[in-house]
Design a protein around this motif. Sequence first.
Motif, mmCIF file in Angstrom:
data_model
loop_
_atom_site.group_PDB
_atom_site.id
_atom_site.type_symbol
_atom_site.label_atom_id
_atom_site.label_comp_id
_atom_site.label_asym_id
_atom_site.label_seq_id
_atom_site.Cartn_x
_atom_site.Cartn_y
_atom_site.Cartn_z
ATOM 1 N N GLY A 157 0.955 -0.960 0.115
ATOM 2 C CA GLY A 157 -0.072 -0.211 0.010
ATOM 3 C C GLY A 157 0.795 1.307 0.007
ATOM 4 N N ASP A 158 0.324 2.290 0.707
ATOM 5 C CA ASP A 158 0.963 3.461 0.724
ATOM 6 C C ASP A 158 2.222 3.279 1.754
ATOM 7 O OD1 ASP A 158 1.641 6.349 0.295
ATOM 8 O OD2 ASP A 158 0.030 6.980 1.845
ATOM 9 N N ALA A 159 3.474 3.791 1.214
ATOM 10 C CA ALA A 159 4.656 3.747 2.070
ATOM 11 C C ALA A 159 4.649 4.952 3.029
ATOM 12 C CB ALA A 159 5.849 3.879 1.358
ATOM 13 N N THR A 160 4.050 4.889 4.275
ATOM 14 C CA THR A 160 3.711 5.874 5.387
ATOM 15 C C THR A 160 4.553 6.171 6.380
ATOM 16 O OG1 THR A 160 2.260 4.268 6.612
ATOM 17 C CG2 THR A 160 1.303 5.583 4.893
ATOM 18 N N ASN A 161 4.388 6.988 7.234
ATOM 19 C CA ASN A 161 5.079 7.076 8.433
ATOM 20 C C ASN A 161 5.217 5.847 8.988
ATOM 21 O OD1 ASN A 161 2.239 7.140 8.933
ATOM 22 N ND2 ASN A 161 2.071 8.937 9.904
ATOM 23 N N VAL A 162 4.194 4.978 9.095
ATOM 24 C CA VAL A 162 4.011 3.597 9.835
ATOM 25 C C VAL A 162 4.961 2.723 9.149
ATOM 26 C CG1 VAL A 162 2.466 1.708 10.099
ATOM 27 C CG2 VAL A 162 1.752 3.785 10.726
ATOM 28 N N THR A 163 5.006 2.829 7.667
ATOM 29 C CA THR A 163 5.964 1.925 6.927
ATOM 30 C C THR A 163 7.519 2.179 7.371
ATOM 31 O OG1 THR A 163 4.564 2.279 5.166
ATOM 32 C CG2 THR A 163 6.149 0.750 4.931
ATOM 33 N N ARG A 164 7.641 3.471 7.652
ATOM 34 C CA ARG A 164 9.198 3.989 7.823
ATOM 35 C C ARG A 164 9.564 3.384 9.002
ATOM 36 N NH1 ARG A 164 11.228 7.628 4.092
ATOM 37 N NH2 ARG A 164 12.808 8.141 5.111
ATOM 38 N N SER A 165 8.930 3.608 10.181
ATOM 39 C CA SER A 165 9.251 3.044 11.472
ATOM 40 C C SER A 165 9.181 1.515 11.543
ATOM 41 C CB SER A 165 8.367 3.643 12.679
ATOM 42 O OG SER A 165 8.614 5.252 12.818
ATOM 43 N N PRO A 182 2.813 1.692 -5.181
ATOM 44 C CA PRO A 182 2.854 2.200 -6.733
ATOM 45 C C PRO A 182 3.849 3.493 -6.642
ATOM 46 C CG PRO A 182 0.802 2.886 -5.433
ATOM 47 C CD PRO A 182 1.643 2.049 -4.511
ATOM 48 N N ASP A 183 4.163 3.677 -7.982
ATOM 49 C CA ASP A 183 5.136 4.531 -8.303
ATOM 50 C C ASP A 183 4.779 6.044 -7.719
ATOM 51 O OD1 ASP A 183 7.675 5.465 -9.358
ATOM 52 O OD2 ASP A 183 6.779 6.102 -11.302
ATOM 53 N N GLY A 184 5.727 6.699 -6.986
ATOM 54 C CA GLY A 184 5.304 7.996 -6.290
ATOM 55 C C GLY A 184 4.998 7.800 -4.802
ATOM 56 N N TYR A 185 4.742 6.525 -4.445
ATOM 57 C CA TYR A 185 4.250 6.448 -3.224
ATOM 58 C C TYR A 185 5.054 5.451 -2.497
ATOM 59 C CZ TYR A 185 0.096 8.698 -4.854
ATOM 60 O OH TYR A 185 -0.862 9.555 -5.645
ATOM 61 N N GLN A 186 6.456 5.199 -3.054
ATOM 62 C CA GLN A 186 7.252 4.303 -2.011
ATOM 63 C C GLN A 186 8.118 4.645 -1.379
ATOM 64 O OE1 GLN A 186 8.622 1.398 -1.654
ATOM 65 N NE2 GLN A 186 7.851 0.036 -3.138
#
Length: 306
Positions: A157-165, A182-186
Amino acid sequence: MSRHFITVDSVSTKDLATIYERSCAPFDDETLKGQGVALVFEHPSLRTRASSSSAVHELGGYVTFFSDEEIGLDKRESAEDVGRTLSQMFAICALRVRSHQIFERMASATNNEMSLINLLSDAAHPTQAVADVLTIAEHFAHGDVHQLAGLHVAYVGDATNVTRSLSVALLGLGVDVTVAAPDGYQLTKGGPEDPFAIRGGELRLTDSPEDAVRDADVIYTDAWVSMGLEAETAQRRRVFAPYRVDEALVERAKPSTVVLHCLPAHRGDEITDEVLDSAASLVWRQVFHRRSAMLGVLRWIKEGKK
Ligand code: CP
Ligand code: NVA
């Protein structure tokens, strides 16, 4: 200097191990006896406010809650002056902020005398990541976070704040992480909470959810529209539609694969009812461990003040 918990990557491996260990200790101490913790929220919250309040109470302290409407960070008053004011009365301030830079500004304005805890910013959600690690360790390793190396977590899905941590925390423990976005949301390199700077597990990026989940032990997803991005809702729902975690996607993974979501879930968008409510879903243990994580972080902060 007070300890802060602003990103996972700003805490040493040894200190993270202490946080994980203290998270699971029994409620038999009064670490915060009679002491207040300021809670500042610029965005709404259920789990984070509930777990923070509950953990502080378990440790014998009390919380004072400040909403965005009351404080108006950088509107009614500068973030620096809010920090200077709260530091006169509180040794710990936990904040959910729109802009991650607030932490650096407050820490500097208060000469690091008040501990800051990040309860979500645009860049990171580190207390969520601690809870996620505890949940994964409970399921796969009898609670031992040091036995997770070699697992594979697929984030879809969207690479969010949650994804980073999450990625920073898992990679540091030797877990392989694949992010399908998707491209632009990695995931992007650099900035706070940078997964590309972590040594340990392997970080792989793809635009294919099907490829990502193939060998995954865990499938993780988060909202397509994070707080503050509501104006992009229509476009995001179009772009992310192929990234929905549904039964068909989960069936491409192993029969033993489990599913995580930080919540709140947007049922029917990033995850379906069938998956969220399935036996593979560990989301309610994740919620439970939000309090465990806060206990660990608060105890670690107080130990640093001795
Ligand atoms: N996962 C999480 O942070 O939930 P809340 O936004 O409800 O606090
Ligand atoms: N990425 C989401 C997480 C919510 C807990 C957001 O920032 O809104």
